[in-house]
Scaffold this motif. Structure first.
Motif, PDB file in Angstrom:
ATOM      1  N   PRO A 199      20.153  12.026 -25.059  1.00 14.60           N
ATOM      2  CA  PRO A 199      20.206  13.277 -26.041  1.00 14.60           C
ATOM      3  C   PRO A 199      21.476  13.088 -27.121  1.00 14.60           C
ATOM      4  N   THR A 200      21.364  12.224 -28.345  1.00 13.62           N
ATOM      5  CA  THR A 200      22.133  12.138 -29.282  1.00 13.62           C
ATOM      6  C   THR A 200      23.075  13.090 -30.307  1.00 13.62           C
ATOM      7  N   ARG A 236      23.643  -1.232 -27.769  1.00 13.78           N
ATOM      8  CA  ARG A 236      24.031  -0.376 -28.072  1.00 13.78           C
ATOM      9  C   ARG A 236      23.876  -0.651 -29.921  1.00 13.78           C
ATOM     10  N   GLN A 237      23.151  -1.479 -30.663  1.00 19.91           N
ATOM     11  CA  GLN A 237      22.280  -1.379 -31.544  1.00 19.91           C
ATOM     12  C   GLN A 237      21.783  -0.633 -32.169  1.00 19.91           C
ATOM     13  N   LEU A 238      20.610   0.148 -31.095  1.00 20.66           N
ATOM     14  CA  LEU A 238      19.047  -0.230 -31.833  1.00 20.66           C
ATOM     15  C   LEU A 238      18.685   1.019 -32.176  1.00 20.66           C
ATOM     16  N   PRO A 239      19.716   2.511 -31.872  1.00 23.46           N
ATOM     17  CA  PRO A 239      19.439   3.464 -33.174  1.00 23.46           C
ATOM     18  C   PRO A 239      20.038   3.418 -33.982  1.00 23.46           C
ATOM     19  N   GLY A 240      20.615   2.686 -34.861  1.00 20.05           N
ATOM     20  CA  GLY A 240      21.534   1.962 -36.206  1.00 20.05           C
ATOM     21  C   GLY A 240      21.944   3.709 -36.319  1.00 20.05           C
ATOM     22  N   LEU A 241      21.552   3.972 -37.924  1.00 24.18           N
ATOM     23  CA  LEU A 241      22.653   4.354 -38.753  1.00 24.18           C
ATOM     24  C   LEU A 241      21.100   5.481 -39.293  1.00 24.18           C
ATOM     25  N   TYR A 242      20.672   6.412 -38.305  1.00 20.73           N
ATOM     26  CA  TYR A 242      19.184   6.929 -38.107  1.00 20.73           C
ATOM     27  C   TYR A 242      19.660   8.028 -37.640  1.00 20.73           C
ATOM     28  N   GLY A 243      19.035   9.558 -37.631  1.00 20.78           N
ATOM     29  CA  GLY A 243      19.168  10.692 -37.519  1.00 20.78           C
ATOM     30  C   GLY A 243      18.274  11.364 -35.303  1.00 20.78           C
ATOM     31  N   PHE A 244      17.952  10.296 -34.815  1.00 20.85           N
ATOM     32  CA  PHE A 244      17.484  10.465 -33.942  1.00 20.85           C
ATOM     33  C   PHE A 244      17.510  11.664 -33.488  1.00 20.85           C
ATOM     34  N   GLU A 245      16.671  11.698 -32.531  1.00 20.61           N
ATOM     35  CA  GLU A 245      17.304  12.881 -31.434  1.00 20.61           C
ATOM     36  C   GLU A 245      17.407  12.977 -29.878  1.00 20.61           C
ATOM     37  N   GLN A 246      16.492  12.034 -30.411  1.00 19.27           N
ATOM     38  CA  GLN A 246      16.351  11.388 -28.239  1.00 19.27           C
ATOM     39  C   GLN A 246      16.722   9.288 -28.126  1.00 19.27           C
ATOM     40  N   ASP A 273      13.601  15.967 -21.918  1.00 18.46           N
ATOM     41  CA  ASP A 273      12.351  14.468 -21.633  1.00 18.46           C
ATOM     42  C   ASP A 273      11.264  14.984 -21.850  1.00 18.46           C
ATOM     43  N   THR A 274      10.527  15.337 -22.725  1.00 22.05           N
ATOM     44  CA  THR A 274       9.514  16.036 -22.054  1.00 22.05           C
ATOM     45  C   THR A 274       7.701  15.345 -23.379  1.00 22.05           C
ATOM     46  N   GLU A 275       6.527  15.176 -22.846  1.00 22.75           N
ATOM     47  CA  GLU A 275       5.723  14.679 -23.957  1.00 22.75           C
ATOM     48  C   GLU A 275       5.715  15.322 -25.229  1.00 22.75           C
ATOM     49  N   ALA A 276       5.722  14.300 -26.113  1.00 13.75           N
ATOM     50  CA  ALA A 276       5.009  14.078 -27.818  1.00 13.75           C
ATOM     51  C   ALA A 276       4.622  15.570 -27.684  1.00 13.75           C
ATOM     52  N   ALA A 277       5.372  15.891 -28.930  1.00 14.95           N
ATOM     53  CA  ALA A 277       4.727  17.087 -29.923  1.00 14.95           C
ATOM     54  C   ALA A 277       3.023  16.937 -30.246  1.00 14.95           C
ATOM     55  N   SER A 278       2.540  18.006 -30.444  1.00 21.25           N
ATOM     56  CA  SER A 278       1.888  18.004 -31.057  1.00 21.25           C
ATOM     57  C   SER A 278       1.790  17.309 -32.727  1.00 21.25           C
ATOM     58  N   ASP A 279       2.733  17.561 -33.565  1.00 24.72           N
ATOM     59  CA  ASP A 279       3.179  17.091 -34.447  1.00 24.72           C
ATOM     60  C   ASP A 279       3.763  15.422 -34.167  1.00 24.72           C
TER      61      ASP A 279
END
Length: 774
Positions: free
Chosen positions: A167-168, A335-345, A174-180
């Motif tokens: 988690p960032t 280390r660099q894979l997420p970049g400068l984006y607002g990922f939640e996990q 760590d759950t299955e993808a949400a319906s949306d």
């Protein structure tokens, strides 16, 4: 830093005027030795994998002018361990000359020393090899079940890293993808590429009467290479002087000591004669450490409204034939894979495996361009699945200006403003104009389609530890000497540092003499790499200027009978040289040359050895426009815009030059550069006739710009620039080409995007040819 025009230092101009002296140009007089240099050539393996039954050197030894022929048994060197921290590093390390087994085409198996280079080359033909063929591993995906390259290690695995979920910011569990949510999975292959330095590797090894060595060689850092060579030869580092003359580029391929250097140095000690080896271009293309070689399978998910949520990536690394540097590059990539984006996990993992190919080392960006490329390709695929414009999708999901996002694996961003960089790239490109041309071509159903692609990147530069070194000396004749540990190999260090010191001390840049790449002048330091030199060495030199001013101020204040605060640095004027003067009374001064003449050693000096506050994180955005001829597969680059934020820019002209060089490297990788092997492990890109290096006909006039977000992690507020282009350009061009093919429902194609690849994809007109999946 300065508004003076760029004219280039004499050291820099020498490269352009053909006056530079390379290792191959050095003659015995220039080297200060008596007699002639002997010459070295290597006999190399013609097969990718095999047990060496015998090496018969009888015919080679009988060759005209041959002085000696060495094999592993007669050379007497141990395994060459570049990075010893991995579990099986020693067992998976090769010898300078093959011992018992060959593991890639081009591996050195014997070394010939002769009176001339042609005679040495001719004699290598007399080395008779009896090799029992073994099955080669060409792709790392087959390494787990393939034959062991190093049976003593018991595995072909070099390194495995697993993390997740991560988690960032206390976000999703760590759950299955949400319906949306909408998810895409795409595999992005970064094939191996050659560093392709302008000058091939070269060394002159001169034995000394005390048992030491005087070494001239190509390098990115003589201190590091000296220490590696000393360990290989079991000599104290103090017994080796290592220096470099002009060096035609590095790009990461020279970050470590070539194993051939150890062999040449040992032979020089055994023969008590000076030796020279100059690598051929074919040897370089099959032997110099190559870059990239990472395959990333990345899954991205976002809400149906277009908010990024998850990133899950698995990276597969090709180490080549020895546990060289790819494991370290894997760490950088993850280390660099997420970049400068607002990922939640986030969840990232990876592994590195041995193959029967040329070993992998650093190449411009060293793992980071591969990560930025993979993420930016996947973001384009996801945006299109969501029915969103990829540029608008990025602007919505990039983090706002301020401290960078909290990331795993110790990545600690300084201030960033990625949206501003992308907006500036859009402005410089005049994006609406290209949208109109794109729509017109599509409406007319022209076979030549316009594609627009962008990418946003971040990287790490300027590692400050271990410590680096620099020294500054002001002489009695008014000259100034700069001694730096990390050497230049084409970046313009002499110009940058001369101007920096001149601005700080009020001196004329033409009075500065720049000295680097010599262990006799600076004993400790780092290699030039990782876009670190200006922010680290520049900050050290800035500190040395502070030290000189601070030490001189009390002496001058006492002599002139003024307060310390009354003194300012003054340039030459009023018939006086530069020095410290009374503020408002420039004729009342003490010159630097006067202080130097009065000192016990004839100079005013300050040495700085240390590190900076921490790594910095340059970032930026690239926008590329291409025209793809779908009937022939030919791609024309119409426009390429790079906007790079490297904090405070000291030398605008050199900054722009680095933008151009890095971008061309990334463009070349997208459109043609790739190392290729056949099923037997034979390189089919072993010459410049087959290795498709980027040339001027493939590149348009580049448009460059910058945003400026200073950093507080070094005294100059600057960040790296040398690798930025490679981090941004490849994905931008890749995305642009796929955008041009959108009417054919093509979501992804592997690099390189050569005409045949494009033509076949269009001819098939089959969306299932893509590697993407729901």
């Amino acid at each position: 830093m300065t508004d003076r025009p760029f004219a280039g230092r004499r050291e820099d101009r020498a490269f352009l005027q053909g006056a530079a002296r390379y290792v191959a140009d050095l003659d015995p007089v220039a080297l200060g030795i008596d007699g002639e240099l002997l010459h070295v050539a290597f006999a190399r393996s013609p097969v990718a994998h095999g047990e060496v039954r015998t090496i018969d050197t009888t015919a080679a030894e009988a060759g005209v002018g041959v002085i000696a022929v060495y094999t592993h048994e007669t050379l007497g060197l141990g395994p060459f361990v570049h990075f010893g921290s991995y579990e099986h590093a020693r067992e998976q390390s090769r010898f300078p000359l093959a011992a018992g087994r060959v593991r890639h085409v081009g591996e050195a198996v014997a070394m010939v020393v002769a009176e001339t280079l042609p005679l040495a080359i001719d004699a290598t033909e007399g080395v008779d090899l009896d090799i029992e063929l073994l099955e080669p591993i060409i792709d790392p995906s087959g390494a787990a079940d393939g034959p062991l390259l190093y049976p003593d290690a018991g595995t072909n695995l070099v390194l495995r890293l697993e993390n997740g979920p991560l988690p960032t910011s206390g976000g999703l569990a760590d759950t299955e993808a949400a319906s949306d949510e909408v998810s895409v999975t795409v595999t992005i292959d970064n094939p191996k590429v050659s560093s392709l330095t302008i000058e091939c590797d070269a060394i002159v090894a001169i034995p000394l009467a005390d048992g030491g060595l005087d070494i001239w060689c190509t390098s990115q850092g003589v201190q590091d290479l000296r220490d590696e060579l000393a360990a290989a030869l079991d000599l104290p580092a103090s017994s080796i002087r290592m220096r470099s003359p002009s060096v035609g580029g590095g790009f990461g391929g020279r970050a470590t000591l070539p194993v051939e250097f150890a062999a040449v140095a040992r032979a020089a000690l055994l023969l008590r004669r000076p030796l020279r080896w100059v690598q051929t271009r074919s040897e370089q293309l099959t032997g110099q450490p190559q870059g990239r070689g990472l395959r990333t399978t990345i899954t991205l998910s976002a809400s149906t409204g277009g908010q990024l949520r998850r990133l899950d990536a698995e990276v597969l690394g090709d180490a080549g034939a020895t546990a060289h540097m790819q494991a370290a590059l894997l760490v950088s990539a993850l280390r660099q894979l997420p970049g400068l984006y607002g990922f939640e996990q986030l969840r990232t993992s990876g592994s590195v495996w041995l193959t029967n190919t040329t070993p992998v080392g650093a190449y411009r960006g060293a793992g980071q361009p591969e990560a930025n490329h993979a993420r930016e390709r996947a973001i384009d695929v996801l945006a299109r699945r969501l029915g969103l414009d990829p540029i608008a999708f990025r602007l919505e999901n990039l983090v706002p200006s301020g401290p960078g996002p909290r990331q795993p694996r110790g990545l600690d961003y300084d201030e960033v403003a990625p949206r501003a960089a992308l907006e500036r790239a859009i402005e410089l490109a005049d994006l609406p104009r290209w949208r109109v041309r794109q729509a017109e071509a599509a409406e007319a159903q022209s076979p030549k389609r316009i594609g627009i692609g962008v990418s946003c990147y971040a990287q790490t530069s300027g590692r400050g530890a271990p410590a680096d070194g620099a020294e500054l000396r002001l002489l009695a004749d008014g000259a100034v000497e700069i001694f730096c540990a990390s050497p230049a190999h084409g970046q313009g260090h002499a110009h940058t540092f001369a101007n920096l010191v001149a601005d700080r001390l009020g001196i004329d840049p033409d009075d500065v003499r720049y000295v680097d790449a010599d262990t006799a002048t600076i004993n400790e330091g780092l290699s030039t790499g990782g876009s670190r030199t200006t922010q680290v060495l520049g900050s050290l030199l800035d500190g040395a200027c502070d030290a000189i001013i601070d030490d001189a101020r009390p002496l001058v204040a006492e002599r002139l009978e003024v307060a310390l605060s009354d003194l300012v640095v003054a340039p030459a004027g009023f018939g006086r040289g530069p020095g410290l003067a009374v503020n408002g009374v420039p004729t009342k001064r003490v010159e630097w040359a006067e202080l130097a003449a009065e000192s016990s050693n004839g100079c005013v000096a300050a040495a700085k050895h240390g590190s900076v506050a921490g790594a910095t994180h340059p970032f930026g955005a690239h926008l590329s426009v291409v025209e793809v001829d779908t009937e022939t597969g030919r791609i024309e680059l119409l426009q390429h815009v790079s906007v790079d934020d490297s904090g405070t820019v000291l030398e605008p002209t050199l900054f722009e030059g680095q933008q151009h060089g890095g971008s061309v490297g990334g463009i070349g990788q997208a459109l043609g550069e790739a190392v290729r092997y056949d099923v037997g492990g034979n390189p089919i890109t072993g010459t410049l006739a087959t290795y498709n290096v980027a040339s001027i006909d493939r590149v348009c006039q580049l448009v460059t710009g910058s945003t400026v977000t200073p950093t507080d992690r070094n005294a100059l507020g600057t960040r790296g620039i040398g690798e930025n282009g490679c981090n941004g350009a490849t994905a931008a061009v890749h995305n642009a080409v796929i955008d041009a093919l959108s009417a054919w429902e093509i979501e992804h194609l592997d690099l390189p995007l050569d005409p045949e690849t494009i033509w076949r994809a269009v001819a098939q007109n089959n969306p299932t040819a893509s590697k993407t999946s729901e």
